[in-house]
Design a protein around this motif. Sequence first.
Motif, short mmCIF file in Angstrom:
data_model
loop_
_atom_site.label_atom_id
_atom_site.label_comp_id
_atom_site.label_asym_id
_atom_site.label_seq_id
_atom_site.Cartn_x
_atom_site.Cartn_y
_atom_site.Cartn_z
N ARG A 105 40.76 31.88 46.21
CA ARG A 105 39.88 31.87 45.20
C ARG A 105 38.34 31.61 45.71
NH1 ARG A 105 41.31 31.00 40.16
NH2 ARG A 105 39.23 30.02 39.51
N LEU A 106 37.66 32.48 45.50
CA LEU A 106 36.18 32.58 46.12
C LEU A 106 35.11 32.35 44.83
CD1 LEU A 106 36.49 35.93 48.05
CD2 LEU A 106 36.92 33.73 48.80
N ASN A 107 34.33 31.51 45.25
CA ASN A 107 33.12 30.91 44.30
C ASN A 107 32.02 32.06 44.36
OD1 ASN A 107 34.74 29.12 43.19
ND2 ASN A 107 34.21 27.74 44.92
N SER A 108 31.99 33.16 45.21
CA SER A 108 30.87 33.73 45.41
C SER A 108 31.27 35.27 45.15
CB SER A 108 30.18 33.69 46.85
OG SER A 108 29.19 34.56 47.04
N ALA A 109 30.33 36.06 44.83
CA ALA A 109 30.52 37.57 44.51
C ALA A 109 30.41 38.44 45.94
CB ALA A 109 29.76 38.16 43.56
N THR A 110 29.89 37.64 47.19
CA THR A 110 29.84 38.30 48.43
C THR A 110 30.69 37.46 49.26
OG1 THR A 110 27.58 38.85 47.97
CG2 THR A 110 28.05 38.79 50.13
N ASN A 149 28.81 42.14 45.76
CA ASN A 149 28.80 42.46 44.26
C ASN A 149 30.22 42.33 43.62
OD1 ASN A 149 25.87 42.53 44.37
ND2 ASN A 149 26.15 44.79 45.10
N LEU A 150 30.87 41.58 43.79
CA LEU A 150 32.27 41.50 43.26
C LEU A 150 32.42 40.89 42.07
CD1 LEU A 150 34.21 40.52 46.46
CD2 LEU A 150 34.54 42.47 45.35
N PRO A 151 32.81 41.58 41.08
CA PRO A 151 32.68 41.08 39.78
C PRO A 151 34.06 40.08 39.66
CG PRO A 151 33.89 43.28 39.68
CD PRO A 151 33.24 43.10 41.19
N ALA A 152 33.81 39.01 38.51
CA ALA A 152 34.86 37.90 38.58
C ALA A 152 36.10 38.54 38.24
CB ALA A 152 34.38 36.79 37.42
N GLY A 153 37.16 37.90 39.11
CA GLY A 153 38.52 38.43 38.41
C GLY A 153 39.55 38.45 39.70
N VAL A 154 40.48 39.23 39.65
CA VAL A 154 41.46 39.32 40.50
C VAL A 154 41.12 40.59 41.40
CG1 VAL A 154 43.79 39.74 41.54
CG2 VAL A 154 43.00 37.95 39.58
N HIS A 155 41.14 40.74 42.74
CA HIS A 155 40.87 41.96 43.50
C HIS A 155 41.75 42.30 44.43
CE1 HIS A 155 37.01 42.68 41.71
NE2 HIS A 155 37.14 41.37 41.79
N GLN A 171 48.18 50.39 58.17
CA GLN A 171 47.25 49.69 56.99
C GLN A 171 47.92 48.32 57.07
OE1 GLN A 171 49.13 52.31 53.87
NE2 GLN A 171 46.83 52.87 53.52
N THR A 172 47.11 47.39 56.77
CA THR A 172 47.44 45.83 56.69
C THR A 172 48.28 45.77 55.25
OG1 THR A 172 45.58 45.24 55.50
CG2 THR A 172 45.28 45.29 57.72
N PRO A 173 48.97 44.59 55.19
CA PRO A 173 49.38 44.30 53.86
C PRO A 173 48.30 44.08 52.75
CG PRO A 173 50.67 42.96 55.59
CD PRO A 173 49.40 43.74 56.17
N VAL A 174 48.51 44.15 51.56
CA VAL A 174 47.46 43.95 50.47
C VAL A 174 47.40 42.39 50.49
CG1 VAL A 174 46.84 44.17 47.96
CG2 VAL A 174 47.87 45.95 49.44
N VAL A 175 46.10 42.10 50.45
CA VAL A 175 45.84 40.80 50.10
C VAL A 175 44.88 40.58 48.67
CG1 VAL A 175 43.98 38.96 51.02
CG2 VAL A 175 45.31 40.03 52.60
N ARG A 176 45.56 39.65 48.04
CA ARG A 176 44.91 39.50 46.48
C ARG A 176 43.96 38.33 46.70
NH1 ARG A 176 49.67 41.79 46.28
NH2 ARG A 176 49.79 43.75 44.86
N PHE A 177 43.03 38.28 46.18
CA PHE A 177 42.13 37.21 46.05
C PHE A 177 41.38 37.06 44.51
CE2 PHE A 177 39.41 40.47 48.02
CZ PHE A 177 38.30 40.35 47.20
N HIS A 178 40.95 35.86 44.37
CA HIS A 178 40.23 35.71 42.98
C HIS A 178 38.84 35.23 42.98
CE1 HIS A 178 39.17 33.79 39.15
NE2 HIS A 178 40.05 34.60 38.85
#
Length: 181
Positions: A105-110, A149-155, A171-178
Amino acid sequence: MANQTAGRRGQWLWAVLLGGALLIGAPPLAAQTVYRVVDEQGRVTFTDNPERGGEAVVLAPLPGVSSSPSAVSPPASQPSGKRSPGPPFMPYDRFTIAYPAHQARLNSATTAVEIALSPALRDDHQLRLRLNGEINQSAMHSDAFWVANLPAGVHQLQAELLDAQGRVRHQTPVVRFHVAP
């Protein structure tokens, strides 16, 4: 401590010499037996000396993974089926996204993106990033990137390793983060 450092230098030198031989067009290693040896600390080395033990390995070019149809077709100057395979592609022992962590969980858009790659990225290889399936960062000879400039949500984040011809080789495995609002 000095013996350990000298031993590491010797292993590193062997890896550099082996890689250099591949780059300057030495006879293909696929025609030779090479042994992959893992020491007590988990370090991997390659040798042509069977007395050191290890697992016999046959090095051969890996097929490329293309993200564009034009990269799949052979060059016009060489008919299909008559292309030289080129030097063997030495795979990496480790290729993952180290940061951000999966499900972070990230608290920043960068955010910084760090790639864990072992051995180190070869001079003729580059990395690029995909964010939510789309190319986000151009291929660069770097294992660290910034995503802004990441919008809020899951990426979803994935790194790709490109060879000297620009073909995707890993290719690396996909990493999902919020990203928090």
